[in-house]
Design a protein around this motif. Structure first.
Motif, short mmCIF file in Angstrom:
data_model
loop_
_atom_site.label_atom_id
_atom_site.label_comp_id
_atom_site.label_asym_id
_atom_site.label_seq_id
_atom_site.Cartn_x
_atom_site.Cartn_y
_atom_site.Cartn_z
N VAL A 121 0.84 -1.19 0.00
CA VAL A 121 0.00 0.00 0.00
C VAL A 121 0.88 1.24 0.00
N PRO A 122 0.74 2.13 -1.01
CA PRO A 122 1.56 3.34 -1.04
C PRO A 122 0.97 4.42 -0.13
N ALA A 147 7.09 9.14 -1.13
CA ALA A 147 6.16 8.05 -1.39
C ALA A 147 6.80 6.74 -0.97
N VAL A 148 6.19 6.05 -0.04
CA VAL A 148 6.72 4.77 0.44
C VAL A 148 5.62 3.72 0.36
N ARG A 149 6.00 2.46 0.40
CA ARG A 149 5.05 1.36 0.35
C ARG A 149 5.18 0.50 1.60
#
Length: 463
Positions: free
Chosen positions: A277-278, A286-288
């Motif tokens: 899920v970003p 922006a990380v996941r």
């Protein structure tokens, strides 16, 4: 729909009552939870907090109860529990009016996946409404100490989102006594920002005090309960994916998502899927993050749904619904006189089809004279005489376009708006064949007790 007049089983108009003056809501009587709560590191280091938590989990208490007991025993320990994302759903007796229902759900649909504990990983559901907004209500909401503080709510036209709150409790002329309020506390627009809901400019949203909150409302086949069950979620991705599933299934089922999916009584299923899920972290990057996300499954052959209207039994049902929409009497006699309606169960199948065909043929003659009906002739008119006759029979079989438009008009939907909605839902060819017109009339029939709900649905789709 506060002033809506509705028809009850074809028996005429039912006015709103003192307690029925508002939108219909689906009653719920039990919660299935999307995850669990565990002790914070600080709470886990406290033996008393750990003992209360373990005893509560073992006895089937809800996490709210466990958190309350820990707070009473250790008032200095703030927020002792935190949510934890897991692959299963939590079913506890204390979350149901009848605790035995929780046991029934686990006994029937629970699985043991190698750890010796039976848990709920996947279970069947049937949704009670064709409007996904009714079976998946959601809002932006900020909670106070014991109740909702602020929440989002759309205007009736669906275009403006407001921020609502509870109105101050009114006082009498002396200012010393509260005025009794009928029907619960009143609500009002929040004074800040002109009452508009603007997350980017909202202090509560920016401080993570206001968040998206939604829930699925459903029945579980085989579990007896007059009230529906609910499953809460705060996941935008879960709700957005569910909307896409609902709209896809509704498109292939003529607008329906309620009930079983096919004649084999296939239900939807709710399960979880591990996904990346970003999101944007505090620095703007922006990380996941891998999370278990609620997923709606529809384990059916989609081509069977597209073929459903070719089935003879389905066609008969559609004809019966069309007859009911026309409210019994049909001006199909040689002189145009209305014929008395008979119970559908007493009418032979051939007669049902005959009545619909005759009504379609008569109204088709009047159709071209209506200024609000876009009557388009197909290319078959240019074919030889036999082909033209065949195309004419196809157009005139079943309910006519004029009859469909008349029913839509009775709901307050003009012909142009309805045709634009129908063209988007089923393709522009729906009006040129009997099956397409039956499908439109069938959908109108499902909303005959909630015309305003259908108006809102069309407005939402066209927007």
């Amino acid at each position: 729909m506060g002033n809506t007049m509705v028809s009850i089983n074809g028996s005429g108009q039912a006015p709103p009552t003192l307690l029925g003056h508002g939108p219909v809501r689906i009653a719920t009587g039990g919660k299935i939870r999307a995850g669990i709560k565990v002790l914070t590191k600080k709470a886990a280091d406290n033996p008393q907090a750990k003992e209360i938590y373990d005893q509560g989990v073992a006895s089937g208490q809800s996490f709210e109860q466990i958190e309350k007991f820990i707070g009473e025993a250790l008032p200095k320990l703030k927020t002792p529990l935190v949510p934890k994302n897991v692959a299963w759903f939590t079913v506890r007796g204390q979350d149901f009016p009848n605790p035995e229902i929780a046991s029934q759900i686990l006994d029937t649909f629970g699985e043991e996946r190698g750890d010796g504990v039976k848990r709920l990983y996947r279970f069947p559901v049937v949704f009670p409404s064709d409007m996904w907004q009714a079976v998946m209500p959601h809002e932006l909401v900020a909670w106070g100490a014991s109740e909702k503080k602020f929440w989002s709510e759309y205007a009736p036209d669906g275009r403006v989102r407001y921020c609502k709150c509870f109105a101050p409790v009114p006082m009498n002329d002396t200012g010393r006594r509260v005025i009794r309020v009928f029907g619960g506390r009143k609500t009002t627009l929040r004074s800040e920002n002109g009452g508009l809901c603007d997350p980017e400019g909202c202090a509560e949203y920016q401080q993570r005090q206001c968040n998206l909150s939604g829930r699925f409302i459903f029945f579980i086949p085989g579990i007896k309960s007059i009230s529906a069950f609910e499953l809460h979620t705060n996941s935008f991705y879960a709700m957005n994916a569910a909307i896409q599933k609902f709209e896809t299934i509704a498109f292939m089922r003529g607008g329906r998502i309620s009930g079983f999916l096919d004649a084999k009584q296939t239900p939807f299923y709710i399960t979880k899927k591990l996904m990346d899920v970003p999101h944007i972290d505090e620095t703007g990057r922006a990380v996941r993050v891998r999370q278990w996300i609620i997923e709606i499954e529809a384990p059916i052959d989609v081509t069977a749904l597209l073929r459903a209207h070719d089935d003879e039994d389905t066609a008969i049902v559609n004809a019966q619904i069309a007859s009911q929409i026309l409210e019994g009497p049909l001006d199909v006699g040689p002189t145009g006189a209305a014929q008395a309606a008979a119970p559908l169960a007493d009418i032979p199948r051939s007669q049902i089809w005959s009545d619909i065909d005759k009504a379609g043929a008569i109204d088709a003659k009047q159709e071209s004279a209506r200024p609000d009906v876009a009557h388009t002739r197909d290319s078959a008119s240019a074919t030889p005489k036999a082909g033209a006759q065949s195309a004419g029979r196809e157009r005139n079989a079943g309910p006519s376009l004029a009859q469909v438009i008349d029913v839509a008009s009775s709901y307050g939907i003009d012909a142009v708006t309805f045709e634009a909605y129908a063209d988007r839902s089923w393709g522009s060819g729906w009006k040129h064949n009997a099956d397409g017109r039956r499908r439109a009339l069938e959908e109108l029939g499902r909303y005959r007790n909630d015309p305003q709900g259908y108006v809102d649905k069309i407005a939402s789709q066209l927007k």
